[in-house]
Design a protein around this motif. Structure first.
Motif, PDB file in Angstrom:
ATOM      1  N   MET A 251    -102.593 -28.329   3.373  1.00 30.05           N
ATOM      2  CA  MET A 251    -101.780 -27.370   3.642  1.00 30.05           C
ATOM      3  C   MET A 251    -101.967 -26.958   2.030  1.00 30.05           C
ATOM      4  N   SER A 252    -102.311 -24.856   1.892  1.00 29.85           N
ATOM      5  CA  SER A 252    -102.203 -24.849   1.044  1.00 29.85           C
ATOM      6  C   SER A 252    -100.946 -24.707   0.200  1.00 29.85           C
ATOM      7  N   ASN A 253    -101.065 -25.337  -0.990  1.00 32.50           N
ATOM      8  CA  ASN A 253     -99.938 -25.083  -2.276  1.00 32.50           C
ATOM      9  C   ASN A 253    -100.120 -23.301  -2.260  1.00 32.50           C
ATOM     10  N   GLU A 254    -100.828 -22.873  -2.550  1.00 29.23           N
ATOM     11  CA  GLU A 254    -101.275 -21.351  -2.765  1.00 29.23           C
ATOM     12  C   GLU A 254     -99.882 -20.064  -1.599  1.00 29.23           C
ATOM     13  N   LYS A 255     -99.942 -20.541  -0.597  1.00 31.17           N
ATOM     14  CA  LYS A 255     -99.735 -19.711   0.550  1.00 31.17           C
ATOM     15  C   LYS A 255     -97.859 -20.790   0.503  1.00 31.17           C
ATOM     16  N   LEU A 256     -98.023 -21.571   0.764  1.00 30.85           N
ATOM     17  CA  LEU A 256     -96.405 -22.404  -0.165  1.00 30.85           C
ATOM     18  C   LEU A 256     -95.639 -21.315  -0.831  1.00 30.85           C
ATOM     19  N   GLU A 257     -96.274 -21.635  -2.074  1.00 30.92           N
ATOM     20  CA  GLU A 257     -96.175 -20.862  -3.830  1.00 30.92           C
ATOM     21  C   GLU A 257     -95.670 -19.637  -3.544  1.00 30.92           C
ATOM     22  N   TYR A 258     -96.622 -18.568  -3.076  1.00 29.08           N
ATOM     23  CA  TYR A 258     -96.606 -17.152  -1.693  1.00 29.08           C
ATOM     24  C   TYR A 258     -94.801 -17.222  -1.731  1.00 29.08           C
ATOM     25  N   ILE A 259     -94.739 -17.907  -0.553  1.00 34.50           N
ATOM     26  CA  ILE A 259     -93.530 -18.205   0.680  1.00 34.50           C
ATOM     27  C   ILE A 259     -92.113 -18.421  -0.373  1.00 34.50           C
ATOM     28  N   LYS A 260     -92.446 -18.667  -1.051  1.00 39.33           N
ATOM     29  CA  LYS A 260     -90.932 -19.569  -2.027  1.00 39.33           C
ATOM     30  C   LYS A 260     -90.731 -18.426  -2.808  1.00 39.33           C
ATOM     31  N   SER A 261     -91.965 -17.212  -3.667  1.00 45.71           N
ATOM     32  CA  SER A 261     -91.433 -16.514  -4.232  1.00 45.71           C
ATOM     33  C   SER A 261     -90.869 -15.070  -3.507  1.00 45.71           C
ATOM     34  N   LYS A 262     -91.007 -15.305  -2.045  1.00 41.98           N
ATOM     35  CA  LYS A 262     -90.132 -14.298  -1.008  1.00 41.98           C
ATOM     36  C   LYS A 262     -89.020 -14.730  -1.356  1.00 41.98           C
ATOM     37  N   ILE A 263     -88.748 -16.149  -1.245  1.00 42.55           N
ATOM     38  CA  ILE A 263     -86.994 -16.614  -0.931  1.00 42.55           C
ATOM     39  C   ILE A 263     -85.656 -15.937  -1.781  1.00 42.55           C
ATOM     40  N   GLY A 264     -85.288 -15.549  -1.079  1.00 37.01           N
ATOM     41  CA  GLY A 264     -83.958 -14.227  -1.791  1.00 37.01           C
ATOM     42  C   GLY A 264     -83.251 -16.168  -2.070  1.00 37.01           C
ATOM     43  N   THR A 265     -82.375 -15.687  -3.647  1.00 39.76           N
ATOM     44  CA  THR A 265     -81.422 -16.830  -4.317  1.00 39.76           C
ATOM     45  C   THR A 265     -79.984 -15.762  -4.491  1.00 39.76           C
ATOM     46  N   PHE A 266     -79.295 -16.077  -3.827  1.00 41.13           N
ATOM     47  CA  PHE A 266     -77.974 -15.797  -3.867  1.00 41.13           C
ATOM     48  C   PHE A 266     -75.964 -16.468  -4.373  1.00 41.13           C
ATOM     49  N   PRO A 267     -76.622 -16.993  -5.874  1.00 41.12           N
ATOM     50  CA  PRO A 267     -75.234 -17.326  -6.230  1.00 41.12           C
ATOM     51  C   PRO A 267     -74.029 -17.098  -6.093  1.00 41.12           C
ATOM     52  N   ASP A 268     -73.236 -18.345  -5.909  1.00 43.47           N
ATOM     53  CA  ASP A 268     -72.289 -18.076  -5.132  1.00 43.47           C
ATOM     54  C   ASP A 268     -71.947 -17.152  -3.264  1.00 43.47           C
TER      55      ASP A 268
END
Length: 179
Positions: free
Chosen positions: A1-18
């Motif tokens: 599995m491509s770590n670069e692709k996973l990191e790209y996807i992860k960088s696009k996942i939104g994070t919403f505290p609370d």
């Protein structure tokens, strides 16, 4: 599995505290799905994961509701069928159901009685593994419908919530991204 692709996807996942309440950090897959490259990578990695880990899968089951985003894509790429597991009252016809516990109450999952053939090899797909309640209920429901759960694949896993422990060794869970 491509770590670069996973990191790209992860960088696009939104994070919403609370959200939805104080103290919770909500990881939003929809933020990533707005990016066409992340969508393409996600489809590619999910298909690759299931081809590699579950080559004998016969049907992909998607959980309500974000699991529906992925089960059709995966099934189409693999040339197999797919079906949904939905919350009570959303499916027509003869149904099989299972009740499960939520943090503050109970809910019911249903599947159409003819969705899975007896003994059919099933992979369950969802966007998130958090506390494990819905995945555990889905496994129980697929078995009650006559299917053989050979594994599960989720996009995101929130490890601090220990949902994998609720599933136990009952079903192998593959997760693409862990927080």
């Amino acid at each position: 599995m491509s770590n670069e692709k996973l990191e790209y996807i992860k960088s696009k996942i939104g994070t919403f505290p609370d959200f939805p309440k104080k103290g919770i950090i909500f990881r939003d897959i929809f933020s990533a799905l707005r990016d066409p490259i992340a969508c393409s990578y996600l489809k590619e990695l999910l298909v690759e994961q299931i081809k590699h880990k579950y080559p004998d899968a016969e049907i992909i089951i998607g959980l309500e509701s974000r699991g529906f985003l992925f089960n059709l894509l995966i099934a189409t790429e693999l040339g197999i069928g797919c079906a949904p597991i939905r919350k009570k009252g959303k499916l027509p016809g003869e149904l099989i159901s299972v009740e499960y516990e939520l943090e503050y109450g109970r809910d019911t999952f249903e599947i159409q009685a003819n969705a899975i053939k007896n003994g059919q090899k099933v992979v369950i797909v969802d966007d998130l593994l958090a506390t494990g309640g819905s995945l555990k209920a889905a496994i129980e429901l697929v078995r009650k419908a006559g299917g053989t759960v050979i594994g599960s694949c989720v996009v995101l896993e929130l490890e601090d919530l220990h949902g994998r422990d609720k599933i136990g060794c009952d079903c192998v869970v593959q997760s693409l991204i862990k927080y």
